[in-house]
Design a protein around this motif. Structure first.
Motif, mmCIF file in Angstrom:
data_model
loop_
_atom_site.group_PDB
_atom_site.id
_atom_site.type_symbol
_atom_site.label_atom_id
_atom_site.label_comp_id
_atom_site.label_asym_id
_atom_site.label_seq_id
_atom_site.Cartn_x
_atom_site.Cartn_y
_atom_site.Cartn_z
ATOM 1 N N MET A 119 -25.660 -38.357 -36.057
ATOM 2 C CA MET A 119 -25.474 -39.628 -36.744
ATOM 3 C C MET A 119 -24.746 -39.445 -38.072
ATOM 4 O O MET A 119 -24.000 -40.330 -38.500
ATOM 5 C CB MET A 119 -26.819 -40.307 -36.975
ATOM 6 N N GLU A 120 -24.947 -38.311 -38.729
ATOM 7 C CA GLU A 120 -24.192 -38.053 -39.957
ATOM 8 C C GLU A 120 -22.701 -37.997 -39.658
ATOM 9 O O GLU A 120 -21.874 -38.506 -40.429
ATOM 10 C CB GLU A 120 -24.657 -36.744 -40.600
ATOM 11 N N VAL A 121 -22.344 -37.359 -38.554
ATOM 12 C CA VAL A 121 -20.934 -37.289 -38.156
ATOM 13 C C VAL A 121 -20.400 -38.681 -37.851
ATOM 14 O O VAL A 121 -19.294 -39.054 -38.274
ATOM 15 C CB VAL A 121 -20.757 -36.359 -36.930
ATOM 16 N N VAL A 122 -21.194 -39.482 -37.128
ATOM 17 C CA VAL A 122 -20.753 -40.833 -36.779
ATOM 18 C C VAL A 122 -20.612 -41.701 -38.024
ATOM 19 O O VAL A 122 -19.642 -42.464 -38.159
ATOM 20 C CB VAL A 122 -21.731 -41.477 -35.776
ATOM 21 N N VAL A 123 -21.550 -41.598 -38.952
ATOM 22 C CA VAL A 123 -21.461 -42.372 -40.202
ATOM 23 C C VAL A 123 -20.221 -41.961 -40.978
ATOM 24 O O VAL A 123 -19.512 -42.807 -41.553
ATOM 25 C CB VAL A 123 -22.733 -42.180 -41.055
ATOM 26 N N PHE A 124 -19.927 -40.677 -40.995
ATOM 27 C CA PHE A 124 -18.728 -40.206 -41.691
ATOM 28 C C PHE A 124 -17.467 -40.784 -41.053
ATOM 29 O O PHE A 124 -16.543 -41.232 -41.747
ATOM 30 C CB PHE A 124 -18.683 -38.681 -41.658
ATOM 31 N N ILE A 125 -17.426 -40.809 -39.718
ATOM 32 C CA ILE A 125 -16.280 -41.402 -39.014
ATOM 33 C C ILE A 125 -16.198 -42.900 -39.311
ATOM 34 O O ILE A 125 -15.108 -43.453 -39.495
ATOM 35 C CB ILE A 125 -16.399 -41.142 -37.498
ATOM 36 N N ALA A 126 -17.363 -43.561 -39.375
ATOM 37 C CA ALA A 126 -17.377 -44.989 -39.694
ATOM 38 C C ALA A 126 -16.804 -45.244 -41.082
ATOM 39 O O ALA A 126 -16.054 -46.205 -41.290
ATOM 40 C CB ALA A 126 -18.805 -45.532 -39.602
ATOM 41 N N VAL A 127 -17.136 -44.380 -42.036
ATOM 42 C CA VAL A 127 -16.606 -44.523 -43.390
ATOM 43 C C VAL A 127 -15.096 -44.327 -43.398
ATOM 44 O O VAL A 127 -14.353 -45.088 -44.028
ATOM 45 C CB VAL A 127 -17.293 -43.520 -44.341
ATOM 46 N N LEU A 128 -14.621 -43.310 -42.684
ATOM 47 C CA LEU A 128 -13.170 -43.081 -42.594
ATOM 48 C C LEU A 128 -12.468 -44.279 -41.948
ATOM 49 O O LEU A 128 -11.363 -44.652 -42.350
ATOM 50 C CB LEU A 128 -12.885 -41.819 -41.786
ATOM 51 N N SER A 129 -13.116 -44.867 -40.950
ATOM 52 C CA SER A 129 -12.536 -46.013 -40.258
ATOM 53 C C SER A 129 -12.361 -47.193 -41.206
ATOM 54 O O SER A 129 -11.297 -47.826 -41.255
ATOM 55 C CB SER A 129 -13.430 -46.409 -39.079
#
Length: 467
Positions: A267-277
């Motif tokens: 989920m940390e990876v997904v949240v990071f991708i969400a922030v980049l998005s």
């Protein structure tokens, strides 16, 4: 996918925990109510986009329906909101990245800004493909979350302790903090949906803008239902609403309860991708809105320069200026800069939604009278649903004045509105070009003269000046 990229970010993956703590299981209704208001606002915007395709999107529709003052003000407010969002997301991304990379937060924030700025400078295709990839990751994560969490809540997960759906009512009832808390949570939730309107700006650079906007606007209904409302249903069905784990991250807490290996890291990876998005979408949006303002004469003409690949290079770079200032702020005041940035954009999104609906009420009536054939994509139940949407948004604005933790963002927004109103008067009196009432890329639209009731200087250049 662009609409998803702008709207699904850390606010859903992390911020929803605070909403659930405020409203209890009835947070589902908070998300449904806010989602309905956003859906109706987007439908109203979609009607105008299909009837009058314009690269300026809601800024130009406000200009046409409410006059050049409204177009100028909402354009600059929107640019400021997304420029600040660029800064805020770079700071948030650096905070997540800092758990893996032993470097100062300000340096990580700078690196993220440089990488995402480079992606936007290459071409609009790179932006679209990058945003699609990021959105696919988020969609896949949410779908997996709904399937696994849903099976666990229903008692169908191997090794589970049986159905847990009684969490919806077993801990003080469905609305344990009262219905006032549900409405208060709706105020916060509304801002989670910001970003869906980006699709109408991106339409100006697509091959089939009318078809694309109509399809995206229609499909946003099931997206809101699936990604927001259904996700919250799963969270409050799997875990008690008053669980301390929810404030850390509802998605991580649910996956840990289900027993998914390495759930926190995933989920940390997904949240990071969400922030980049969201950072990627914010860079794109701020630059395109600024480019529109330059073409209307409402911003310095030097910023209108477009590179060989059709990208407004200078507008993109100026949109990162607030971000680079935040890098300095993150270096000097690492504990306070993010909260300050978020508070500074306040309720600008709410002002945007109010302007969109008000513009559609005026322009929709005008089009139905003078050019009904252009209405190939109509607002439902016009004008009654438009008025109901406007009333709902005004109620949210009023609620912000009554909630102590929402007063600072509200005052910040009112201050920003005052600044742009003063800036408009300076532009009107001293600008080289007269103010324009004509949307970009169109001749005088039906009823355009009605927008001239504001008493501003005549548009001497007409459509040619706006081009």
């Amino acid at each position: 996918m662009i609409a998803i990229g702008g709207a699904v970010g850390a606010g859903l993956f992390i911020g929803s925990g605070a909403v659930i703590t405020t409203a209890g299981p009835a947070a589902v209704l908070s998300y449904a109510l806010a989602g309905a208001l956003v859906l109706l606002t987007l439908r109203a915007l979609g009607e105008m986009v299909v009837a009058r395709p314009s690269a300026g999107s809601f800024s130009d529709y406000a200009r046409l329906a409410l006059g050049p003052r409204a177009g100028f003000c909402i354009g600059w407010l929107y640019w400021w909101m997304y420029s600040v969002l660029v800064a805020a997301e770079s700071v948030a991304g650096a905070a997540t990245l800092g758990a893996w990379v032993p470097l100062p937060g300000w340096l990580l924030s700078l690196g993220l800004l440089l990488v995402m700025t480079g992606a936007n400078l290459v071409s609009v295709r790179v932006f679209g493909e990058t945003e699609t990839l990021f959105s696919l990751v988020k969609v896949a994560t949410i779908v997996a979350f709904l399937v696994l969490g849903g099976l666990f809540a229903a008692g169908l997960w191997p090794g589970g302790a049986g159905p847990t759906v009684d969490n919806l009512w077993a801990h003080g009832g469905f609305a344990p903090n009262g219905w006032g808390a549900v409405l208060a949570a709706t105020v916060v939730v509304l801002f989670s949906f910001g970003g869906v309107e980006i699709v109408t700006i991106a339409a100006g650079e697509s091959d089939e803008p009318e078809r694309g906007v109509a399809r995206a606007t229609t499909n946003v209904l099931w997206r809101i239902g699936l990604f927001y409302v259904a996700s919250i249903v799963v969270v409050v069905a799997v875990l008690p609403w008053d669980s301390a784990e929810l404030l850390r991250s509802p998605f991580v807490a649910v996956m840990e309860r289900v027993g998914v290996p390495a759930a926190p890291l995933v989920m940390e990876v997904v949240v990071f991708i969400a922030v980049l998005s969201v950072l990627n979408a914010a860079l794109y949006t701020s630059s395109r809105m600024l480019h529109v303002l330059t073409r209307q004469g409402d911003a310095p003409g030097a910023l209108a320069a477009v590179g060989r690949r059709g990208v407004p290079t200078r507008a993109i770079l100026l949109g990162t200026a607030v971000g680079y200032a935040s890098v300095v702020g993150n270096y000097l005041w690492p504990e306070t800069v993010f909260a300050f940035l978020v508070a500074s954009i306040g309720a600008i999104l709410l002002v945007l939604f109010l302007t969109i609906v008000a513009s559609q009420l005026v322009l929709g009536r005008r089009l139905r009278r003078e050019d009904p054939g252009a209405l190939r994509f109509r607002m439902w139940g016009f004008p009654y649903l438009s008025w109901a949407t406007l009333a709902g948004l005004l109620a949210i604005l009023g609620a912000m004045a009554l909630l102590p933790d929402q007063r600072l963002p509200l005052w910040a927004t009112l201050a920003a509105v005052a600044v742009v109103l003063v800036a408009y008067e300076l532009r009107r009196r001293f600008g080289r070009r007269p103010v324009s009432r004509t949307p970009l890329g169109s001749a005088a639209a039906p009823g355009a003269g009605a927008a001239e009731r504001g008493g501003d200087r005549p548009d001497e250049g007409g459509a040619a000046a706006s081009r």
